[in-house]
Design a protein around this motif. Structure first.
Motif, PDB file in Angstrom:
ATOM      1  N   LEU A  12      -7.776  -7.219   1.730  1.00 38.19           N
ATOM      2  CA  LEU A  12      -8.699  -8.165   2.345  1.00 38.19           C
ATOM      3  C   LEU A  12      -8.515  -9.589   1.822  1.00 38.19           C
ATOM      4  CD1 LEU A  12     -11.849  -5.859   2.299  1.00 38.19           C
ATOM      5  CD2 LEU A  12     -10.271  -6.276   4.195  1.00 38.19           C
ATOM      6  N   GLU A  13      -8.277  -9.738   0.517  1.00 37.70           N
ATOM      7  CA  GLU A  13      -8.183 -11.078  -0.064  1.00 37.70           C
ATOM      8  C   GLU A  13      -6.770 -11.653  -0.040  1.00 37.70           C
ATOM      9  OE1 GLU A  13      -9.871 -10.945  -3.973  1.00 37.70           O
ATOM     10  OE2 GLU A  13     -11.898 -10.556  -3.214  1.00 37.70           O
ATOM     11  N   ASN A  14      -5.771 -10.795  -0.216  1.00 38.00           N
ATOM     12  CA  ASN A  14      -4.390 -11.275  -0.301  1.00 38.00           C
ATOM     13  C   ASN A  14      -3.599 -10.990   0.968  1.00 38.00           C
ATOM     14  OD1 ASN A  14      -4.903 -12.072  -2.978  1.00 38.00           O
ATOM     15  ND2 ASN A  14      -4.478 -10.002  -3.685  1.00 38.00           N
ATOM     16  N   GLU A  15      -4.278 -10.436   1.946  1.00 35.09           N
ATOM     17  CA  GLU A  15      -3.698 -10.175   3.257  1.00 35.09           C
ATOM     18  C   GLU A  15      -2.415  -9.340   3.203  1.00 35.09           C
ATOM     19  OE1 GLU A  15      -3.387 -13.894   5.340  1.00 35.09           O
ATOM     20  OE2 GLU A  15      -5.474 -14.371   4.972  1.00 35.09           O
ATOM     21  N   ILE A  16      -2.420  -8.299   2.357  1.00 35.39           N
ATOM     22  CA  ILE A  16      -1.274  -7.387   2.376  1.00 35.39           C
ATOM     23  C   ILE A  16      -1.334  -6.595   3.676  1.00 35.39           C
ATOM     24  CG2 ILE A  16      -1.112  -7.248  -0.145  1.00 35.39           C
ATOM     25  CD1 ILE A  16      -2.289  -4.403   0.075  1.00 35.39           C
ATOM     26  N   SER A  17      -0.205  -6.162   4.134  1.00 36.15           N
ATOM     27  CA  SER A  17      -0.157  -5.464   5.424  1.00 36.15           C
ATOM     28  C   SER A  17      -0.808  -4.092   5.313  1.00 36.15           C
ATOM     29  CB  SER A  17       1.297  -5.307   5.875  1.00 36.15           C
ATOM     30  OG  SER A  17       1.940  -4.326   5.086  1.00 36.15           O
ATOM     31  N   PRO A  18      -1.272  -3.550   6.435  1.00 32.25           N
ATOM     32  CA  PRO A  18      -1.835  -2.197   6.416  1.00 32.25           C
ATOM     33  C   PRO A  18      -0.795  -1.165   5.987  1.00 32.25           C
ATOM     34  CG  PRO A  18      -1.810  -3.082   8.653  1.00 32.25           C
ATOM     35  CD  PRO A  18      -1.389  -4.175   7.751  1.00 32.25           C
ATOM     36  N   ALA A  19       0.471  -1.386   6.318  1.00 31.25           N
ATOM     37  CA  ALA A  19       1.529  -0.460   5.901  1.00 31.25           C
ATOM     38  C   ALA A  19       1.662  -0.465   4.380  1.00 31.25           C
ATOM     39  CB  ALA A  19       2.855  -0.841   6.549  1.00 31.25           C
ATOM     40  N   THR A  20       1.581  -1.647   3.787  1.00 29.94           N
ATOM     41  CA  THR A  20       1.658  -1.745   2.325  1.00 29.94           C
ATOM     42  C   THR A  20       0.449  -1.079   1.682  1.00 29.94           C
ATOM     43  OG1 THR A  20       2.929  -3.786   2.489  1.00 29.94           O
ATOM     44  CG2 THR A  20       1.843  -3.349   0.388  1.00 29.94           C
ATOM     45  N   LEU A  21      -0.728  -1.293   2.259  1.00 35.58           N
ATOM     46  CA  LEU A  21      -1.935  -0.637   1.751  1.00 35.58           C
ATOM     47  C   LEU A  21      -1.768   0.874   1.764  1.00 35.58           C
ATOM     48  CD1 LEU A  21      -4.914  -0.574   0.837  1.00 35.58           C
ATOM     49  CD2 LEU A  21      -5.547  -0.712   3.253  1.00 35.58           C
ATOM     50  N   ALA A  22      -1.270   1.413   2.866  1.00 32.09           N
ATOM     51  CA  ALA A  22      -1.082   2.866   2.976  1.00 32.09           C
ATOM     52  C   ALA A  22      -0.065   3.366   1.957  1.00 32.09           C
ATOM     53  CB  ALA A  22      -0.648   3.231   4.392  1.00 32.09           C
ATOM     54  N   LYS A  23       1.026   2.629   1.775  1.00 33.23           N
ATOM     55  CA  LYS A  23       2.051   3.044   0.815  1.00 33.23           C
ATOM     56  C   LYS A  23       1.542   2.946  -0.617  1.00 33.23           C
ATOM     57  CE  LYS A  23       6.160   2.131   3.506  1.00 33.23           C
ATOM     58  NZ  LYS A  23       7.442   1.457   3.563  1.00 33.23           N
ATOM     59  N   GLN A  24       0.803   1.903  -0.935  1.00 36.96           N
ATOM     60  CA  GLN A  24       0.263   1.773  -2.291  1.00 36.96           C
ATOM     61  C   GLN A  24      -0.767   2.867  -2.563  1.00 36.96           C
ATOM     62  OE1 GLN A  24      -1.058  -2.321  -2.247  1.00 36.96           O
ATOM     63  NE2 GLN A  24       0.796  -2.990  -3.306  1.00 36.96           N
ATOM     64  N   TRP A  25      -1.602   3.158  -1.567  1.00 40.80           N
ATOM     65  CA  TRP A  25      -2.560   4.255  -1.737  1.00 40.80           C
ATOM     66  C   TRP A  25      -1.798   5.551  -2.015  1.00 40.80           C
ATOM     67  CZ3 TRP A  25      -2.797   8.887   0.675  1.00 40.80           C
ATOM     68  CH2 TRP A  25      -3.866   9.704   0.301  1.00 40.80           C
ATOM     69  N   ARG A  26      -0.711   5.765  -1.299  1.00 41.00           N
ATOM     70  CA  ARG A  26       0.081   6.988  -1.470  1.00 41.00           C
ATOM     71  C   ARG A  26       0.601   7.107  -2.899  1.00 41.00           C
ATOM     72  NH1 ARG A  26       3.294  10.450   2.013  1.00 41.00           N
ATOM     73  NH2 ARG A  26       4.029  12.079   0.634  1.00 41.00           N
ATOM     74  N   ASN A  27       1.045   5.995  -3.486  1.00 40.47           N
ATOM     75  CA  ASN A  27       1.510   6.021  -4.878  1.00 40.47           C
ATOM     76  C   ASN A  27       0.393   6.415  -5.837  1.00 40.47           C
ATOM     77  OD1 ASN A  27       4.118   5.277  -4.154  1.00 40.47           O
ATOM     78  ND2 ASN A  27       3.700   3.097  -4.405  1.00 40.47           N
ATOM     79  N   VAL A  28      -0.792   5.856  -5.623  1.00 40.82           N
ATOM     80  CA  VAL A  28      -1.949   6.209  -6.458  1.00 40.82           C
ATOM     81  C   VAL A  28      -2.298   7.677  -6.264  1.00 40.82           C
ATOM     82  CG1 VAL A  28      -4.431   5.796  -6.780  1.00 40.82           C
ATOM     83  CG2 VAL A  28      -2.861   3.861  -6.519  1.00 40.82           C
ATOM     84  N   PHE A  29      -2.297   8.124  -5.023  1.00 45.27           N
ATOM     85  CA  PHE A  29      -2.618   9.510  -4.692  1.00 45.27           C
ATOM     86  C   PHE A  29      -1.644  10.487  -5.358  1.00 45.27           C
ATOM     87  CE2 PHE A  29      -1.700  13.073  -1.734  1.00 45.27           C
ATOM     88  CZ  PHE A  29      -2.907  13.735  -1.821  1.00 45.27           C
ATOM     89  N   GLU A  30      -0.361  10.212  -5.254  1.00 46.65           N
ATOM     90  CA  GLU A  30       0.650  11.102  -5.841  1.00 46.65           C
ATOM     91  C   GLU A  30       0.515  11.159  -7.365  1.00 46.65           C
ATOM     92  OE1 GLU A  30       2.532  13.216  -4.284  1.00 46.65           O
ATOM     93  OE2 GLU A  30       2.138  12.483  -2.268  1.00 46.65           O
TER      94      GLU A  30
END
Length: 146
Positions: A12-30
């Motif tokens: 929301l603040e740094n305007e990262i792409s939704p694809a990047t958000l999903a990939k970063q979440w995946r790293n945290v999840f794994e």
């Protein structure tokens, strides 16, 4: 508890792409998927060992208050409950986010709101899940102190 809200804030603040958000979440999840079940199993095993020591007929029973074995078993059950909770309650959200993280071409600004909502849902589900081992620890502390 900290990483996913930070990822959402970055979106929301740094305007990262939704694809990047999903990939970063995946790293945290794994990372959590690899780390948390063994920790819960070891902690639950320790509580079960205490329950075994506090059972009637054990040499240590004379030093414990009756009922402590049940408290330690409850602490063990609450702690390990993160595993079935994750499988049952979080599966739909986890699978949806994993799917989004795998299909980068399908993740666009158009469906950014969907990904953000999935991450918000995951944060809520994970917040409740984190209370299970906390409750187990509190029950264990109560057993020790009573």
């Amino acid at each position: 508890m900290n990483a996913a809200p930070g990822l959402l804030t970055s979106r929301l603040e740094n305007e990262i792409s939704p694809a990047t958000l999903a990939k970063q979440w995946r790293n945290v999840f794994e990372a959590g998927k690899a780390q948390n079940p063994p920790i819960a199993a070891i902690t639950s095993s320790a509580f079960l060992y205490l329950a075994w020591c506090a059972r009637a007929g054990s040499p240590m029973f004379s030093r414990t208050v009756p009922g402590h074995a049940a408290l330690y078993c409850s602490a063990a059950a609450l702690t390990i409950a993160i595993v079935p909770y994750t499988i049952i309650a979080m599966r739909k959200t986890n699978n949806a986010l994993v799917e989004r993280s795998n299909s980068t071409s399908a993740v666009t600004e158009k469906n950014a709101g969907e990904i953000e909502q999935l991450v918000r849902d995951w944060i809520s589900l994970n917040g409740f899940r984190s209370l299970l081992p906390l409750a187990g620890g509190l029950v264990g502390i109560f057993a020790v102190l009573s």
